[in-house]
Design an enzyme around this catalytic site. Sequence first.
Site, mmCIF file in Angstrom:
data_model
loop_
_atom_site.group_PDB
_atom_site.id
_atom_site.type_symbol
_atom_site.label_atom_id
_atom_site.label_comp_id
_atom_site.label_asym_id
_atom_site.label_seq_id
_atom_site.Cartn_x
_atom_site.Cartn_y
_atom_site.Cartn_z
ATOM 1 N N LYS A 1 0.809 -1.221 0.000
ATOM 2 C CA LYS A 1 0.000 0.000 0.000
ATOM 3 C C LYS A 1 0.843 1.271 0.000
ATOM 4 O O LYS A 1 0.415 2.325 -0.427
ATOM 5 C CB LYS A 1 -0.966 0.018 1.198
ATOM 6 C CG LYS A 1 -0.348 0.357 2.555
ATOM 7 C CD LYS A 1 -1.507 0.601 3.554
ATOM 8 C CE LYS A 1 -1.059 1.051 4.921
ATOM 9 N NZ LYS A 1 -0.332 0.061 5.706
ATOM 10 N N HIS B 1 1.333 -4.430 14.593
ATOM 11 C CA HIS B 1 1.898 -3.269 13.894
ATOM 12 C C HIS B 1 1.996 -2.158 14.918
ATOM 13 O O HIS B 1 0.988 -1.750 15.469
ATOM 14 C CB HIS B 1 1.013 -2.858 12.719
ATOM 15 C CG HIS B 1 1.697 -1.910 11.764
ATOM 16 N ND1 HIS B 1 2.202 -0.704 12.175
ATOM 17 C CD2 HIS B 1 1.986 -2.013 10.443
ATOM 18 C CE1 HIS B 1 2.754 -0.099 11.133
ATOM 19 N NE2 HIS B 1 2.645 -0.868 10.070
ATOM 20 N N GLU C 1 6.740 -6.531 7.864
ATOM 21 C CA GLU C 1 6.003 -5.906 6.754
ATOM 22 C C GLU C 1 6.447 -4.459 6.576
ATOM 23 O O GLU C 1 5.658 -3.533 6.745
ATOM 24 C CB GLU C 1 4.499 -5.948 7.047
ATOM 25 C CG GLU C 1 3.926 -7.336 7.242
ATOM 26 C CD GLU C 1 2.596 -7.329 7.990
ATOM 27 O OE1 GLU C 1 2.180 -6.268 8.499
ATOM 28 O OE2 GLU C 1 1.979 -8.401 8.085
HETATM 29 C C1 LIG Z 1 0.637 -0.023 6.463
HETATM 30 C C2 LIG Z 1 1.012 -1.345 6.981
HETATM 31 C C3 LIG Z 1 2.363 -1.733 6.990
HETATM 32 C C4 LIG Z 1 3.498 -0.821 6.564
HETATM 33 O O1 LIG Z 1 3.735 0.138 7.522
HETATM 34 P P1 LIG Z 1 5.018 1.105 7.472
HETATM 35 O O2 LIG Z 1 4.860 1.949 8.658
HETATM 36 O O3 LIG Z 1 4.950 1.844 6.189
HETATM 37 O O4 LIG Z 1 6.231 0.236 7.560
HETATM 38 C C5 LIG Z 1 2.650 -3.006 7.430
HETATM 39 N N1 LIG Z 1 1.687 -3.858 7.867
HETATM 40 C C6 LIG Z 1 0.382 -3.511 7.881
HETATM 41 C C7 LIG Z 1 -0.617 -4.503 8.349
HETATM 42 C C8 LIG Z 1 0.006 -2.247 7.443
HETATM 43 O O5 LIG Z 1 -1.292 -1.897 7.491
#
Ligand SMILES: *Cc1c(COP(=O)(O)O)cnc(C)c1O
Length: 402
Positions: free
Chosen positions: A58, A186, A263
């Site tokens: 994303k 996260h 991620e």
């Molecule tokens: C947006 C998102 C990420 C990426 O986050 P960053 O802060 O850009 O590293 C990873 N995992 C999930 C589930 C997300 O929604």
Amino acid sequence: IPLGPEESAMEVVLKKIRELSDSDHRDPFMVGDLGVLASRHQAFCQALPRVSPFYAVKCNSSPWVLRVLAALGTGFDCASQVELEQVLGLGVAPSRIIYAHPCKPVSHLQYAARHGVQLLTFDSEEELTKVAQHHPGARLILRLWTEDSQSLIRMSAKFGASLELCGHLLKSARDLGLAVVGASFHVGSGCQNPHSFAQAIADCRRVFEMGRGVGHDMSLLDIGGGFPGVEGSEPEFEKMARVINAALAQDFPEGTGMEVIAEPGRFYAAPVCVAAVNIIAKKAVLQPGGHRKLLYYLNEGHYGTFRVFLRDHVPRMPIVVKELCSKPPLFPCILYGPTCDAFDTFFNEEVQLPELDVGDWLIFPSMGAYTSVMSSTFNGFPPASICYIMGAELRSLLETAP
Ligand SMILES: *Cc1c(COP(=O)(O)O)cnc(C)c1O
């Protein structure tokens, strides 16, 4: 599109600005250096040797970004059918994809099932009911709630099951005949406190124990995203990595057959792109005491590629492209975007900049994450055009990639 110059994105931007110096068409543009993406991947793997990165699509879903990462062998974090289609369309194996959205539309879930994408996150009983009906062969990851009050973009109000709820969810999954294989979290995008990771990893260990207690074969830990995007930002990535490595060694020691993934989004994509915007209008306002305040109207803004600025709440200073004396006086300035909308500003506060003129350029580095993916053509202003560049080495990697 990619040319093959051994030049940095900044050099290409400056060259293009020089070429446009006689022109009245000074549309905003971005240059992305895919070589930077490859070096971020290297830095990530070096600092976190036990962690396999699954890039968060994303954050920048450009086909060039995804192609390079696919060739470098990363996995992918997708959150919708379109993202799954994009990544599968590059020939990436479904086993290298995690569908990391805990609240999925049924039709997207069915698409994942049909295409063999098995890793899915969940954080509620209702999601388990849907998965049992539409994707019973899934390998589920329980997304945990985390403390994220110190992150730029918080996620804990929207996603994550509290530890107290986990025992019940793990039992419900078992009773529905579903396999839970791990836990994820996260810490919020732009995490400011590395110890959020240590706490969340410790919580995951509790979830692993609970899961094993009710008969799940727990083997996958997913530490999510949240790593810093802008180079030189605090806390440093290396410091964060040390905290994570220590927490992994303590709670998930090596040699137990555990797989650890992450991620990362902005860490990979942010430093890739440099944006150039032009001043299209200017006003000087006299403030009480006779001080001058300058209002600059730029041809890109909140409704184009700069939405992330107001969300991040930290002003990022542009580089001024103009011959100035060595210590030019600075003025409080407000940067506005080009639309008629009052919300179309860059920051919620003044920034200090020298006196500039209509036609001058400002350059913003670290513009590769959450920029073009969030842009619109509101009010008839198209967002900055983007061109990606790469060197010979990366080009030959792409040519030999399957
Ligand atoms: C947006 C998102 C990420 C990426 O986050 P960053 O802060 O850009 O590293 C990873 N995992 C999930 C589930 C997300 O929604």
